[in-house]
Scaffold this motif. Sequence first.
Motif, PDB file in Angstrom:
ATOM      1  N   VAL A 407      12.874   0.928  44.325  1.00 25.20           N
ATOM      2  CA  VAL A 407      12.883   1.436  45.704  1.00 25.20           C
ATOM      3  C   VAL A 407      11.450   1.536  46.221  1.00 25.20           C
ATOM      4  CG1 VAL A 407      13.559   3.338  47.227  1.00 25.20           C
ATOM      5  CG2 VAL A 407      14.999   2.745  45.270  1.00 25.20           C
ATOM      6  N   LEU A 408      11.187   0.898  47.376  1.00 25.10           N
ATOM      7  CA  LEU A 408       9.889   1.032  48.038  1.00 25.10           C
ATOM      8  C   LEU A 408       9.920   2.326  48.851  1.00 25.10           C
ATOM      9  CD1 LEU A 408       7.127  -0.093  49.004  1.00 25.10           C
ATOM     10  CD2 LEU A 408       8.367  -1.221  50.871  1.00 25.10           C
ATOM     11  N   GLN A 409       9.076   3.290  48.486  1.00 25.59           N
ATOM     12  CA  GLN A 409       9.083   4.599  49.153  1.00 25.59           C
ATOM     13  C   GLN A 409       7.995   4.651  50.228  1.00 25.59           C
ATOM     14  OE1 GLN A 409       9.447   7.980  46.247  1.00 25.59           O
ATOM     15  NE2 GLN A 409       9.394   6.341  44.731  1.00 25.59           N
ATOM     16  N   VAL A 410       8.426   4.894  51.463  1.00 21.87           N
ATOM     17  CA  VAL A 410       7.508   4.993  52.596  1.00 21.87           C
ATOM     18  C   VAL A 410       7.602   6.417  53.151  1.00 21.87           C
ATOM     19  CG1 VAL A 410       6.890   4.104  54.876  1.00 21.87           C
ATOM     20  CG2 VAL A 410       7.870   2.562  53.150  1.00 21.87           C
ATOM     21  N   VAL A 411       6.486   7.136  53.147  1.00 24.38           N
ATOM     22  CA  VAL A 411       6.454   8.507  53.659  1.00 24.38           C
ATOM     23  C   VAL A 411       5.648   8.516  54.950  1.00 24.38           C
ATOM     24  CG1 VAL A 411       5.805  10.893  53.172  1.00 24.38           C
ATOM     25  CG2 VAL A 411       6.621   9.427  51.322  1.00 24.38           C
ATOM     26  N   GLU A 412       6.235   9.026  56.040  1.00 26.70           N
ATOM     27  CA  GLU A 412       5.577   9.012  57.345  1.00 26.70           C
ATOM     28  C   GLU A 412       5.536  10.411  57.936  1.00 26.70           C
ATOM     29  OE1 GLU A 412       6.366   5.883  60.015  1.00 26.70           O
ATOM     30  OE2 GLU A 412       7.285   4.594  58.522  1.00 26.70           O
ATOM     31  N   TYR A 413       4.394  10.735  58.580  1.00 30.92           N
ATOM     32  CA  TYR A 413       4.251  12.026  59.251  1.00 30.92           C
ATOM     33  C   TYR A 413       4.798  11.888  60.667  1.00 30.92           C
ATOM     34  CZ  TYR A 413       2.239  16.495  60.601  1.00 30.92           C
ATOM     35  OH  TYR A 413       2.085  17.786  61.021  1.00 30.92           O
ATOM     36  N   VAL A 414       5.894  12.599  60.941  1.00 30.89           N
ATOM     37  CA  VAL A 414       6.541  12.518  62.260  1.00 30.89           C
ATOM     38  C   VAL A 414       6.757  13.935  62.774  1.00 30.89           C
ATOM     39  CG1 VAL A 414       8.487  11.588  63.569  1.00 30.89           C
ATOM     40  CG2 VAL A 414       7.762  10.441  61.471  1.00 30.89           C
ATOM     41  N   LYS A 415       6.254  14.241  63.967  1.00 34.18           N
ATOM     42  CA  LYS A 415       6.447  15.565  64.543  1.00 34.18           C
ATOM     43  C   LYS A 415       7.940  15.834  64.756  1.00 34.18           C
ATOM     44  CE  LYS A 415       1.974  15.923  66.866  1.00 34.18           C
ATOM     45  NZ  LYS A 415       1.278  16.024  68.168  1.00 34.18           N
ATOM     46  N   GLN A 416       8.314  17.104  64.687  1.00 35.10           N
ATOM     47  CA  GLN A 416       9.723  17.481  64.764  1.00 35.10           C
ATOM     48  C   GLN A 416      10.386  16.964  66.033  1.00 35.10           C
ATOM     49  OE1 GLN A 416      11.018  19.005  62.113  1.00 35.10           O
ATOM     50  NE2 GLN A 416      13.096  19.051  62.950  1.00 35.10           N
ATOM     51  N   GLU A 417       9.703  17.092  67.160  1.00 38.71           N
ATOM     52  CA  GLU A 417      10.296  16.685  68.451  1.00 38.71           C
ATOM     53  C   GLU A 417      10.376  15.162  68.614  1.00 38.71           C
ATOM     54  OE1 GLU A 417       5.899  17.720  69.128  1.00 38.71           O
ATOM     55  OE2 GLU A 417       7.621  18.505  68.010  1.00 38.71           O
ATOM     56  N   ASP A 514      16.685  16.412  44.572  1.00 41.85           N
ATOM     57  CA  ASP A 514      17.587  15.969  45.644  1.00 41.85           C
ATOM     58  C   ASP A 514      17.018  14.725  46.327  1.00 41.85           C
ATOM     59  OD1 ASP A 514      19.387  17.975  45.156  1.00 41.85           O
ATOM     60  OD2 ASP A 514      18.564  19.339  46.656  1.00 41.85           O
ATOM     61  N   TYR A 515      15.706  14.694  46.509  1.00 41.21           N
ATOM     62  CA  TYR A 515      15.042  13.517  47.082  1.00 41.21           C
ATOM     63  C   TYR A 515      15.263  12.288  46.189  1.00 41.21           C
ATOM     64  CZ  TYR A 515      11.106  10.378  48.116  1.00 41.21           C
ATOM     65  OH  TYR A 515      10.339   9.270  48.397  1.00 41.21           O
ATOM     66  N   VAL A 516      15.141  12.477  44.870  1.00 38.82           N
ATOM     67  CA  VAL A 516      15.342  11.371  43.925  1.00 38.82           C
ATOM     68  C   VAL A 516      16.758  10.813  44.058  1.00 38.82           C
ATOM     69  CG1 VAL A 516      15.489  10.776  41.472  1.00 38.82           C
ATOM     70  CG2 VAL A 516      13.601  12.176  42.291  1.00 38.82           C
ATOM     71  N   HIS A 517      17.762  11.699  44.160  1.00 39.16           N
ATOM     72  CA  HIS A 517      19.139  11.246  44.314  1.00 39.16           C
ATOM     73  C   HIS A 517      19.336  10.520  45.654  1.00 39.16           C
ATOM     74  CE1 HIS A 517      21.280  12.794  40.825  1.00 39.16           C
ATOM     75  NE2 HIS A 517      20.534  13.882  40.882  1.00 39.16           N
ATOM     76  N   GLN A 518      18.707  11.023  46.712  1.00 40.16           N
ATOM     77  CA  GLN A 518      18.906  10.436  48.041  1.00 40.16           C
ATOM     78  C   GLN A 518      18.309   9.031  48.148  1.00 40.16           C
ATOM     79  OE1 GLN A 518      17.524  13.359  50.897  1.00 40.16           O
ATOM     80  NE2 GLN A 518      19.088  14.847  50.286  1.00 40.16           N
ATOM     81  N   ILE A 519      17.094   8.857  47.661  1.00 37.16           N
ATOM     82  CA  ILE A 519      16.514   7.511  47.733  1.00 37.16           C
ATOM     83  C   ILE A 519      17.226   6.565  46.766  1.00 37.16           C
ATOM     84  CG2 ILE A 519      14.269   8.409  48.437  1.00 37.16           C
ATOM     85  CD1 ILE A 519      13.232   7.648  45.606  1.00 37.16           C
ATOM     86  N   GLY A 520      17.927   7.132  45.783  1.00 40.03           N
ATOM     87  CA  GLY A 520      18.648   6.326  44.791  1.00 40.03           C
ATOM     88  C   GLY A 520      19.923   5.683  45.320  1.00 40.03           C
ATOM     89  N   ARG A 521      20.268   5.918  46.597  1.00 36.01           N
ATOM     90  CA  ARG A 521      21.441   5.222  47.176  1.00 36.01           C
ATOM     91  C   ARG A 521      21.111   3.766  47.478  1.00 36.01           C
ATOM     92  NH1 ARG A 521      24.154   7.307  44.507  1.00 36.01           N
ATOM     93  NH2 ARG A 521      22.362   8.501  43.803  1.00 36.01           N
ATOM     94  N   THR A 522      19.830   3.410  47.466  1.00 35.57           N
ATOM     95  CA  THR A 522      19.423   2.013  47.622  1.00 35.57           C
ATOM     96  C   THR A 522      18.730   1.567  46.342  1.00 35.57           C
ATOM     97  OG1 THR A 522      18.200   0.458  49.019  1.00 35.57           O
ATOM     98  CG2 THR A 522      17.184   2.612  48.659  1.00 35.57           C
ATOM     99  N   GLY A 523      18.465   0.256  46.234  1.00 27.61           N
ATOM    100  CA  GLY A 523      17.823  -0.267  45.026  1.00 27.61           C
ATOM    101  C   GLY A 523      18.696  -0.143  43.799  1.00 27.61           C
ATOM    102  N   ARG A 524      20.016  -0.378  43.961  1.00 25.16           N
ATOM    103  CA  ARG A 524      20.953  -0.206  42.850  1.00 25.16           C
ATOM    104  C   ARG A 524      21.268  -1.533  42.176  1.00 25.16           C
ATOM    105  NH1 ARG A 524      23.096   4.869  43.136  1.00 25.16           N
ATOM    106  NH2 ARG A 524      24.960   4.391  41.942  1.00 25.16           N
ATOM    107  N   SER A 525      21.629  -1.455  40.898  1.00 24.28           N
ATOM    108  CA  SER A 525      22.042  -2.629  40.102  1.00 24.28           C
ATOM    109  C   SER A 525      21.013  -3.742  40.137  1.00 24.28           C
ATOM    110  CB  SER A 525      23.396  -3.147  40.607  1.00 24.28           C
ATOM    111  OG  SER A 525      24.359  -2.123  40.575  1.00 24.28           O
ATOM    112  N   LYS A 527      18.834  -4.495  42.412  1.00 27.30           N
ATOM    113  CA  LYS A 527      18.385  -4.927  43.748  1.00 27.30           C
ATOM    114  C   LYS A 527      17.276  -4.005  44.231  1.00 27.30           C
ATOM    115  CE  LYS A 527      23.069  -6.489  44.731  1.00 27.30           C
ATOM    116  NZ  LYS A 527      24.318  -6.204  45.451  1.00 27.30           N
ATOM    117  N   THR A 528      16.556  -4.457  45.262  1.00 25.27           N
ATOM    118  CA  THR A 528      15.474  -3.644  45.826  1.00 25.27           C
ATOM    119  C   THR A 528      15.917  -3.009  47.134  1.00 25.27           C
ATOM    120  OG1 THR A 528      14.576  -5.605  46.925  1.00 25.27           O
ATOM    121  CG2 THR A 528      13.644  -5.021  44.788  1.00 25.27           C
ATOM    122  N   GLY A 529      15.232  -1.947  47.534  1.00 20.59           N
ATOM    123  CA  GLY A 529      15.565  -1.257  48.774  1.00 20.59           C
ATOM    124  C   GLY A 529      14.368  -0.485  49.299  1.00 20.59           C
ATOM    125  N   ILE A 530      14.522   0.047  50.527  1.00 16.94           N
ATOM    126  CA  ILE A 530      13.449   0.815  51.169  1.00 16.94           C
ATOM    127  C   ILE A 530      13.951   2.228  51.437  1.00 16.94           C
ATOM    128  CG2 ILE A 530      11.925   0.992  53.182  1.00 16.94           C
ATOM    129  CD1 ILE A 530      12.272  -2.016  53.583  1.00 16.94           C
TER     130      ILE A 530
END
Length: 615
Positions: A407-417, A514-525, A527-530
Amino acid sequence: METTRRRQARSPSPVYTLDDDESYEPYIPVAQRRQQKLAKLSALGAKSDKSNAQKLQEELDAQEDAQREEELRREKARKERTLLIEAQEVHLKKAAEDSKKSEIEKAREADAEILEAIKSRRKLASGMELAKGIQYTEPITTSWRAPRYIRERPKEQDQKLREKYHIVVEGDNIPPPIEHFEDMKIPGPILDYLRSKRIMDPTPIQLQGLPVAFSGRDVIGIAFTGSGKTLTFCLPLIMMALEEEMKLPFVRGEGPVGVILCPSRELANQTYDNVVEWCSALAKEGKYPQLNTLLCMGGISMSEQSQVLNKGLHIVVATPGRLIDMLEKKRFTFNNCKYICMDEADRMIDLGFEEDVRNIMSFFKSQRQTLLFSATMPKKIQDFARESLIKPVLVNVGRAGAANLDVLQVVEYVKQEAKMVYLLECLQKTPPPVIIFSENKNEVDDIQEYLLLKGVEAVAIHGSKTQEERKYAITSFKSGAKDVMVASGVASKGLDFNDIQHVIIYSMPKEIEDYVHQIGRTGRSGKTGIATTFVNMNTPEQTLLDLKYLLMEAGQKVPPFLMTIEDPRAAQGGALTGCPVCGGLGHGISNCPKLEDAQRRQMASHRATDDGGGY
């Protein structure tokens, strides 16, 4: 004369001697001392007059009275020395010792104390076993054996094979890893089915986990999300049930052979579908009998499955609450059940479900094989599991709690609004299907409504939805009728969706697992994912620190704003270790969010119990 007679009539006090202390002087009672003094006075009386003797007597009495008063004063002073003063002295002494220790040593000691306090949990055993003191010392025996050439292979070669696939094992007499399904003696129809699904060779967790489970050993299985854990714990149960059915066909009221426990209805439903598919494939050619599987969970009518209950029952897939209900009503029994597996085991035996699991264990009448599987299994749960299992084998692929490397992990700073608007931009990164996670149920509904207004085909799933709504959301998303699923944490645990290329984490969860489980819905078997994650000032700094270390461990790009966050433990010196409760790398046990949340839930349940006592 009366006084003299009274003193002589009194029995003399015993005199004690201590042979080992030469300086010891025996105690002489007051009466005896006065006798001696009177003897001296009488000797003096021959030489002096009676008045001088009386004067000396008064002086001696005055001295003895003064000594007695001094002893009383000292005794009173000893009694006035309170426990509080002693406690303060102990505290001051401890403070002086602590001042000599470094900050990191103090933190480690505090963490060890907390860990010891939460370790005091009873084993996962049935009430009958605990009451009678029954303890099993050997694993159950099965008829399965690895092929001879694999059994006779040198141990060094087995270890090289494990190192090749990054498998770490712990335990005694560990069965050898096997690289091909054919060598595992799996029935032909199941091999054909696996090939039809393009599953040619076992994944690392299957390569070592299947031989261990086939051998009848208790297993603690840890592997990345999407690594094939479901097949690893379902196939041994299918083989065990098949063997029992072929010996003597099951009739109504018999069974089950084994049970698979899941923490959520969605995961139970998915596991049930997999087991039914594999059992149908096995019986397709008529060479093997049909195995009956029961889905036992809340939200569905059990009368719909009466045709299964009216036959012999081989396998049960269940959530804890409904399973307890069925066992208490005696719809079926665990009299001959000898296999139990817990999927997402760290949740199953944590504070939320632990008592339910103990209750389920009490229905077993004999020894069983126990398997615990999860992607995130902290050390605390591993230690607890080892105490409850019989000579378990730990099979670990990668660090427990580490993120999937596909899984390619991309972390972005986004204001709440700005989150909602930026969400539409993120959806352009990849084609559907896409999953969006939020920790807030109301926010899940808001995101779905916004996407529908923008013309995006979206469904929502969270704990407050009815079972029909949840089932519709999953079915329509899996079938491709809907492009986007907006979900709370309920959909992150173990659910398998085909070809998810993109996961968006709208609100970063407090607990890093919980974050590990959530990003784990992609990149399965394979395959790659974002995975795109939104963070801002509302995200706790400790969570960001956990995220920073997780990205560094996986070799991912760490954004500059995350690099600026410093670990307060680093300033204290010493090696940094992860939290044994949740597996987070950015904090210790003393400030673990999972432990705090568990304690909060426990306090809430105690308050609810106290408040419920009235009329």
